[in-house]
Design an enzyme around this catalytic site. Structure first.
Site, short mmCIF file in Angstrom:
data_model
loop_
_atom_site.label_atom_id
_atom_site.label_comp_id
_atom_site.label_asym_id
_atom_site.label_seq_id
_atom_site.Cartn_x
_atom_site.Cartn_y
_atom_site.Cartn_z
N GLU A 255 3.50 -11.93 -12.83
CA GLU A 255 3.95 -11.99 -13.82
C GLU A 255 5.17 -11.02 -13.86
O GLU A 255 6.21 -11.70 -14.44
CB GLU A 255 2.85 -11.31 -14.88
CG GLU A 255 3.28 -10.78 -16.26
CD GLU A 255 2.16 -9.97 -17.09
OE1 GLU A 255 1.24 -10.47 -16.90
OE2 GLU A 255 2.60 -9.06 -17.34
N TYR A 256 5.32 -10.19 -13.18
CA TYR A 256 6.68 -9.28 -13.12
C TYR A 256 7.68 -10.41 -12.24
O TYR A 256 8.62 -10.37 -12.72
CB TYR A 256 6.27 -7.95 -12.29
CG TYR A 256 5.84 -6.98 -12.85
CD1 TYR A 256 4.67 -6.76 -13.40
CD2 TYR A 256 6.75 -5.56 -12.47
CE1 TYR A 256 4.24 -5.68 -13.85
CE2 TYR A 256 6.08 -4.40 -12.93
CZ TYR A 256 5.19 -4.50 -13.75
OH TYR A 256 4.47 -3.29 -14.05
N HIS B 68 -2.00 -10.88 -10.29
CA HIS B 68 -1.71 -11.67 -11.55
C HIS B 68 -0.67 -11.00 -11.98
O HIS B 68 0.58 -11.63 -12.49
CB HIS B 68 -2.74 -11.87 -12.37
CG HIS B 68 -2.55 -12.44 -13.63
ND1 HIS B 68 -1.99 -11.40 -14.52
CD2 HIS B 68 -2.45 -13.52 -14.28
CE1 HIS B 68 -1.48 -11.97 -15.82
NE2 HIS B 68 -1.78 -13.34 -15.69
N ASN B 69 -0.79 -9.53 -12.19
CA ASN B 69 0.33 -9.01 -12.98
C ASN B 69 1.66 -8.88 -12.17
O ASN B 69 2.68 -9.04 -12.64
CB ASN B 69 -0.22 -7.65 -13.27
CG ASN B 69 -1.03 -7.63 -14.14
OD1 ASN B 69 -2.06 -8.57 -14.96
ND2 ASN B 69 -1.08 -6.35 -14.98
N ARG C 173 15.46 -0.02 19.03
CA ARG C 173 14.55 1.06 19.07
C ARG C 173 14.01 1.55 20.41
O ARG C 173 13.56 2.56 20.63
CB ARG C 173 13.17 0.37 18.50
CG ARG C 173 13.32 0.03 16.97
CD ARG C 173 11.88 -0.68 16.61
NE ARG C 173 10.79 -0.02 16.50
CZ ARG C 173 9.71 -0.09 17.09
NH1 ARG C 173 9.57 -1.02 18.11
NH2 ARG C 173 8.85 0.81 17.00
N SER D 231 -7.05 -11.00 -18.89
CA SER D 231 -5.59 -11.16 -19.05
C SER D 231 -5.41 -12.17 -20.44
O SER D 231 -6.23 -13.11 -20.47
CB SER D 231 -4.96 -12.17 -17.85
OG SER D 231 -3.52 -12.32 -18.31
N LYS E 246 -6.54 -9.49 -10.15
CA LYS E 246 -5.85 -9.32 -11.68
C LYS E 246 -4.55 -8.48 -11.38
O LYS E 246 -3.51 -8.74 -11.91
CB LYS E 246 -6.78 -8.28 -12.43
CG LYS E 246 -5.99 -7.88 -13.80
CD LYS E 246 -5.50 -9.10 -14.42
CE LYS E 246 -5.07 -9.04 -16.14
NZ LYS E 246 -3.98 -7.86 -16.31
C1 6PG Z 1 -2.02 -9.51 -19.08
C2 6PG Z 1 -1.07 -8.48 -19.04
C3 6PG Z 1 -1.30 -7.20 -19.54
C4 6PG Z 1 -0.46 -6.18 -19.67
C5 6PG Z 1 0.36 -5.77 -18.50
C6 6PG Z 1 1.40 -5.04 -18.75
O1 6PG Z 1 -2.61 -10.16 -18.01
O2 6PG Z 1 -2.82 -9.48 -20.21
O3 6PG Z 1 -0.79 -8.37 -17.62
O4 6PG Z 1 -2.35 -6.65 -18.37
O5 6PG Z 1 0.46 -6.66 -20.66
O6 6PG Z 1 -0.49 -4.74 -18.09
O7 6PG Z 1 2.28 -4.62 -17.64
P1 6PG Z 1 3.49 -3.80 -17.64
O8 6PG Z 1 3.59 -2.68 -18.62
O9 6PG Z 1 3.55 -2.98 -16.41
O10 6PG Z 1 4.54 -4.78 -17.69
#
Ligand code: 6PG
Length: 498
Positions: free
Chosen positions: A212-213, A208-209, A469, A148, A205
Site C-alpha cells: 500500500e505504501y 499488504h500495508n 572488502r 483491511s 497484513k
Molecule cells: C488497511 C490500512 C490500515 C491503515 C494503515 C495506515 O489495510 O485498512 O492499511 O491498516 O489505514 O495502517 O497506515 P499508515 O498510517 O502507516 O499510512
C-alpha cells in the site's frame, strides 16, 4: 429461562470495531460488545443503527460480563485502536502495542480451555508468534488477523487475513468468511481464508500495508511528474486518473486519487489537495516491512523508498530552508509530446507497481521459509482482490501467475508480467530520465527501475565490492571460475600490479 448467549464478543468500539460488529449482526451473528471506556458501549447501543438490531446485539461493562455472555467455546475479538499516526521521522520512537498483552492477561483467568482470542489490529507479527505459543500453553486458541479496508471495509466487507492457532480457524471461519468482501464472477468468493500458523496472518497484513505504501508513493510520483513537468491542473489530473482507472491500473487507490482531485476546500473554495501540508504521517507497518526485509536480506526497495519518502516529506521546515539554498537544473522545461508523455507515465506507474508487488511476494516467500509457514501466494492475491486498500483488478493476474506456477520465484518471470514490464520499459525509462533532467523527485519510479535493471543483470559490480572488502579486511572472495564453496584471499598490497 436461561440467559441468551452470543456468538462472538468484540472489545474496542472505535469506528472499525463498531462497523465490524454491525457487519457481523447483518450476517446473522449475535454479538456482545465491550469497551474500556464503558460510556462508549452505551453510546453505541443507543445509536439508531444499533437499536435496529434488537436483541442480536448486547453490551457489557466489564471483560468478565462480556465473557459471561458468550457461547462456548467463546470467541473474543480485540479491536484495540493503534496509536495515532506520527510524522515519519518519529517512527523510531513508536512503542510496540502493549495494550493487547494487558487485555490478554486479564482474559486468561476468565476463559476456559479451547476459547478463542482474536487480535484484529495491525500487530507486529513477532508479538503474534509469541502470543499464539504462550496462549497454546494456557489452553487458549489465538488468532492474529489482518483486517483491511478501513472503516467502510469493516462495515461492508473487509479483506481478512487470519493466522495463528489452526485449531481456532474452524471456530471462526463462518463468521469471518460471512462478513468479508466477496469477489469472483458470482460475487461469492470470500476475501478471507486461513493464512498460516502463528504470526503468518499479521505478516501478510504487514506486507499488504507495505505494498500500500508502495502504491501510494508510485501514484504520488505520477501526480508530481504530471503536475510539475506538464503543469497539469487538478481537473486534468482527475480526467487522467479517471481514464487510468478504466485500464489495467483499475484499483481502489487510483479511484480515490481520481476523486481527491475533485474536492474543494469549503473554507477557500480552492482544491483541497493543494491546501494539505505535504508532510506524510505513518503508523509504522511500512517501516516494519522494510526492517524485516533487511532481516531476511531481501530487496524490498519500493516500501523502503516509500518510507524514506514519507520521512523526507515530514521534514518540511528543513526542506523549506534547503529550497532557498540548493538549486536544481536551470531553465529545464519539458520538451516533447504531452499526450504521449502522459501515456508513458501510466506505463511507468504500471511497470513500477509490478516490481513493487514482485518484491512483496518475494518477501512473503522468504519469510515463510524463515518462520516455518506454508503460504499460498495465489490465495493471498485473491484475498487482496477485494475489500482491502490495495484491491485491484491486477491482483487477478497475480493469482493466475501463482496458480500456473505455485513456486514462481518472482512475478517478473511470469509471462504476463514479463511482457507487461518489457513492453513498458522504454516509456518507463523516458519518464525517469525526464524526471531526473527536470529535477523532479520520483523515488518510487526510480527505485523500481533500478530493481528491474539489477534483477535482470547477469553480472553486477559486486565483484569490485568483494575485492575492496578483501583488500581492507581480508574478507575473502569467491571466483567465477572456481567452485562456490572455495574462498580466496589476495595480498592486495604486495601482489604484483599491472
Ligand atoms: C488497511 C490500512 C490500515 C491503515 C494503515 C495506515 O489495510 O485498512 O492499511 O491498516 O489505514 O495502517 O497506515 P499508515 O498510517 O502507516 O499510512
Amino acid at each position: 429461562m436461561s440467559e441468551k448467549k452470543y456468538d462472538i464478543g468484540l472489545m474496542g468500539l472505535a469506528v472499525m470495531g463498531q462497523n465490524l460488529v454491525l457487519n457481523m449482526v447483518d450476517h446473522g451473528f449475535d454479538v456482545a460488545v465491550f469497551n474500556r471506556t464503558t460510556s462508549k458501549v452505551d453510546d453505541f447501543l443507543a445509536t439508531e443503527e444499533a437499536k435496529s438490531k434488537g436483541d442480536k446485539l448486547t453490551g457489557a461493562h466489564s471483560l468478565k460480563e462480556l465473557v459471561s455472555k458468550l457461547k462456548s467455546p467463546r470467541k473474543i475479538m480485540l479491536m484495540i485502536k493503534s496509536k495515532d499516526a506520527v510524522p515519519a521521522p518519529e517512527l523510531a520512537l513508536y512503542p510496540e502495542n502493549a495494550a493487547v498483552d494487558a487485555v490478554i492477561n486479564e482474559l486468561i483467568p476468565l476463559l476456559d480451555d479451547g476459547d478463542v482470542i482474536i487480535d484484529g489490529g495491525n500487530t507486529q507479527f513477532k508479538d503474534t508468534e509469541r502470543r499464539t505459543k504462550f496462549l497454546q500453553q494456557c489452553g487458549i486458541r489465538y488468532i492474529g488477523t489482518g483486517v483491511s479496508g478501513g472503516e467502510e471495509g469493516a462495515r461492508r466487507g473487509p479483506s481478512l487475513m487470519p493466522g495463528g492457532d489452526p485449531e481456532a480457524w474452524p471456530l471462526v471461519k463462518d463468521i469471518f468468511q460471512a462478513i468479508s468482501a466477496k469477489v469472483g464472477p458470482n460475487n461469492d468468493i470470500p476475501c478471507c481464508d486461513w493464512i498460516g500458523d502463528r504470526g503468518a496472518g499479521h505478516y501478510v497484513k504487514m506486507v499488504h500495508n507495505g505494498v500500500e505504501y508502495g502504491d501510494m508513493q508510485l501514484i504520488s510520483d505520477a501526480y508530481w511528474i504530471l503536475k510539475n513537468a506538464l503543469g497539469l491542473s487538478n481537473q486534468e489530473l482527475y480526467e487522467i486518473f479517471a481514464e487510468w482507472n478504466k485500464s489495467e491500473l483499475d484499483s481502489y487507490l487510483i479511484e480515490i486519487t481520481r476523486d481527491i482531485f475533485t474536492v474543494d476546500d469549503p473554507e477557500t473554495g480552492e482544491p483541497l489537495v493543494d491546501k494539505i501540508l505535504d508532510a506524510a504521517g505513518a503508523k509504522g507497518t511500512g517501516k516494519w516491512m522494510s526492517q524485516l526485509a533487511l532481516d531476511l536480506g531481501v530487496p524490498s526497495t519500493l516500501v523502503t523508498e516509500a518510507v524514506y519518502a514519507r520521512a523526507i516529506s515530514a521534514m518540511k521546515a528543513l526542506r523549506v530552508h534547503a529550497s532557498k539554498q540548493l538549486s536544481g537544473p536551470k531553465d529545464a522545461k519539458f520538451q516533447g509530446d504531452r499526450d504521449e508523455f502522459i501515456g508513458q507515465v501510466k506505463q511507468a506507474l504500471y511497470a513500477s507497481k509490478i516490481c513493487s508487488y514482485a518484491q512483496g511476494f518475494v518477501q512473503m516467500q522468504a519469510a515463510a521459509k524463515e518462520y516455518g509457514w506454508k503460504l499460498d501466494c495465489g490465495k493471498i492475491a485473491l484475498l487482496w482482490r477485494g475489500g482491502c486498500i490495495i484491491r485491484a483488478v491486477f491482483l487477478e493476474r497475480i493469482k493466475e501467475a501463482f496458480d500456473a506456477d505455485p513456486n514462481l520465484e518472482n512475478l517478473l518471470l511470469a509471462p504476463y508480467f514479463k511482457n507487461a514490464v518489457e513492453g513498458a520499459q522504454a516509456a518507463w525509462r523516458n519518464v525517469v530520465k525526464t524526471a531526473v533532467e527536470l529535477g523532479i523527485p520520483a523515488p518510487g519510479f526510480t527505485t523500481a527501475l533500478t530493481y528491474f535493471d539489477s534483477y535482470r543483470s547477469e553480472r553486477l559490480p559486486a565483484n569490485l565490492i568483494q575485492a575492496q572488502r578483501d583488500y581492507f579486511g581480508a574478507h575473502t572472495y569467491k571466483r567465477v571460475d572456481k567452485p562456490e564453496d572455495e574462498s580466496f584471499h589476495t595480498d592486495w598490497i604486495n601482489v604484483k600490479k599491472s
